[in-house]
Write an enzyme that holds these catalytic residues in place. Structure first.
Site, PDB file in Angstrom:
ATOM      1  N   ASP A 212     -28.518  17.156  55.498  1.00 15.47           N
ATOM      2  CA  ASP A 212     -28.822  18.502  55.976  1.00 15.47           C
ATOM      3  C   ASP A 212     -27.490  19.244  56.059  1.00 15.47           C
ATOM      4  O   ASP A 212     -26.598  18.973  55.270  1.00 15.47           O
ATOM      5  CB  ASP A 212     -29.558  18.450  57.319  1.00 15.47           C
ATOM      6  CG  ASP A 212     -30.474  19.648  57.544  1.00 15.47           C
ATOM      7  OD1 ASP A 212     -30.068  20.759  57.188  1.00 15.47           O
ATOM      8  OD2 ASP A 212     -31.569  19.484  58.088  1.00 15.47           O
ATOM      9  N   HIS A 246     -27.304  20.803  52.940  1.00  7.70           N
ATOM     10  CA  HIS A 246     -27.982  22.079  52.721  1.00  7.70           C
ATOM     11  C   HIS A 246     -27.006  23.236  52.864  1.00  7.70           C
ATOM     12  O   HIS A 246     -27.132  24.252  52.187  1.00  7.70           O
ATOM     13  CB  HIS A 246     -29.133  22.249  53.711  1.00  7.70           C
ATOM     14  CG  HIS A 246     -30.275  21.316  53.452  1.00  7.70           C
ATOM     15  ND1 HIS A 246     -31.378  21.261  54.254  1.00  7.70           N
ATOM     16  CD2 HIS A 246     -30.475  20.405  52.472  1.00  7.70           C
ATOM     17  CE1 HIS A 246     -32.219  20.354  53.784  1.00  7.70           C
ATOM     18  NE2 HIS A 246     -31.684  19.822  52.714  1.00  7.70           N
TER      19      HIS A 246
END
Length: 510
Positions: A212, A246
């Protein structure tokens, strides 16, 4: 004083549960007024360990703390997550609250063994439930301290976190130095370093490769964050390598208590979805201000610079993110201002060179880029969303997309290999563009301006492959001037739509 965990009967064989022995050593050091808990080479299976004030946890080379795979070894407690009010979740593997003078150091490893937690999360997510909230209790963070002063984390490797990895909340004087974090690319919600509502944070010389966001700065969510009004402020991030996440460095979207005074310098981003990313939406409120990014290299990111006040994740159908027209300004209106980007080189950006999206009722204010070179990936043919926003369609190889911005300065900015305009500005004012260049056989034009006011373009370079230099449109367009341009022979400088009055676009010859 030094407290060897082996003296407290820690086994370290990779099978025996050593939680009691490790905790006893930590407690003994605290009872003595402070000291160093030494963990020598070995593989120590453990559940939650509670840190204590004035205690250093030293993991020697070859020492590994292995997170227990039994959820019962992580006691349930009520705590915050993503700035929300108190909720039930499993305690972190390494946990502390209300402490001071805490250190974790050494060349050892903390391994959360998060595979079973991820598998459970994926099964629930496949049923259509929200991935992060799929169960009634949250997975355990790997390292979590709350309301702590003088925190030092250095040297240690963190890996396979079940959830967020290193997450100080409401802490002051935090140093995170020379650590490495490795979580698989497909592991859900395994952010790297997430300071939330912290003051005076220094993150340096770290390597973060996660599933993430690599580094995320937060300060509470909506009513809860605004009520507590605890900003995340005075943050420095330098000399870091950020991979696969991300986002490389992200601010928000939980930023309701304000984020301010952030510097990011001398970092490399490789293969992250976004590079520098600021995100919020109506309802969040709060201010992000005084950000400075300098001397950064990016390669293979989806979008190097993404600034979005229409962030849609978790609220795709809400009018707060689907309404492109003005809404009333209130306590829930977020604000981004005073942002500086200098000395940035990005190569093989897949979706867009940059993405700056303010609200029609609250523009992004005072943003400047200087000495920025962004090359869009010429081989990419797949559309991709440069940031999560339902108000714009997915893009493929776009240039710099600017909407609802006041006070934009671009000096010596280059965009290469994009499709369409290299710079596309809509509904914005007070633009200062100097020495902007576009290089591409597929770009239609260097600059397109729609409904802009008070825009000055100087030193524009228009190569021969462009259809024209600047397209100007929109009945609200006012005060556009073009100075000292360099244009290939036979290429028109301006394409002015009929809805723009002649006197609102001036060509100034030197």
């Amino acid at each position: 004083m030094r407290f060897d965990v082996n003296a407290f009967k820690a086994v370290g064989d990779g099978h025996t549960l050593d939680t009691g022995a490790l905790q006893s050593a930590i407690d003994a050091a605290a009872a003595a007024g402070g000291g160093t808990v030494y963990v020598g080479a070995g593989r120590y299976v453990t559940g939650t360990l509670h840190l204590r004030s004035h205690v250093t946890l030293e993991l020697d080379a070859g020492a590994t703390l292995l997170g227990s795979e039994d959820p019962n070894d992580y006691p349930l407690l009520r705590s915050k997550w993503e700035g929300e009010g108190v909720r039930l979740n499993h305690a972190a593997l390494i946990y502390g609250e209300g402490l001071e003078n805490v250190t974790i150091t050494g060349r050892g490893t903390i391994d959360g063994r998060g595979h079973k937690w991820w598998a459970r999360q994926r099964l629930v997510a496949e049923s259509g439930a929200d991935l992060a909230r799929a169960t009634d209790t949250l997975r355990p963070f790997l390292f979590r301290v709350i309301d702590t002063k003088n925190l030092l984390i250095e040297g240690v490797k963190f890996t396979n976190s079940a959830m967020w990895t290193v997450t100080p909340l409401a802490c002051e004087n935090v140093t995170i130095h020379n650590i490495s974090i490795y979580n698989p690319p497909d592991s859900p919600n395994t952010d790297g370093i997430n300071p939330e509502s912290c003051r005076n944070v220094r993150i340096s010389d770290c390597h973060v490769d996660v599933g993430d966001d690599c580094i995320t700065i937060k300060s509470g969510k909506e009513d809860d964050g605004r009520r507590q009004h605890t900003p995340c402020e005075n943050i420095t991030i330098t000399n870091c390598t950020l991979v696969h996440g991300h986002g490389g460095v992200v601010i928000g979207s939980e930023m309701s208590g304000n984020v301010r005074n952030v510097t990011i310098s001398n970092c490399v981003f490789y293969g992250t979805d976004r590079g520098i990313r600021l995100k919020a939406r109506r309802g969040r409120g709060g201010i992000v201000e005084n950000l400075r990014v300098s001397n950064v290299i990016m390669e293979g990111v989806l979008c190097p610079i993404a600034i979005n006040l229409f962030y849609g994740c978790g609220a795709w159908d809400s009018p707060n993110v689907t309404t492109p027209t003005e809404m009333p300004v209130n306590a829930g209106t977020p604000r981004f201002r005073h942002l500086r980007f200098n000395g940035i080189t990005a190569r093989k950006a897949k979706a867009a060179a940059a993405y700056i999206l303010g609200l029609p009722e609250m523009f992004v204010e005072d943003i400047a880029m200087q000495d920025v070179s962004i090359e869009v990936d010429a081989s990419n043919t797949e559309p991709g969303e440069p940031d999560m926003s339902p108000v714009l369609p997915p893009t493929c190889r776009a240039g710099m997309i600017v909407r609802n911005v006041s006070g934009l300065s671009l000096i010596n900015v280059e965009v290469t290999h994009c499709v369409g305009p290299a710079l596309d500005v809509v509904n914005s004012n007070d633009l200062r563009i100097s020495d902007f260049s576009a290089k591409s056989i597929e770009a239609e034009m260097p600059i397109r301006l729609t409904n802009v006011q008070n825009a000055s373009v100087r030193g524009l370079n228009v190569p021969p492959e462009m259809s024209h230099g600047i397209n100007v449109s929109g009945a609200a367009t006012r005060g556009v001037s073009i100075h000292d341009f360099h244009i290939a022979r036979g290429v028109p400088l301006i394409e002015r739509n009929d809805d723009v009055m002649d006197h609102e676009v001036r060509i100034v010859h030197s």
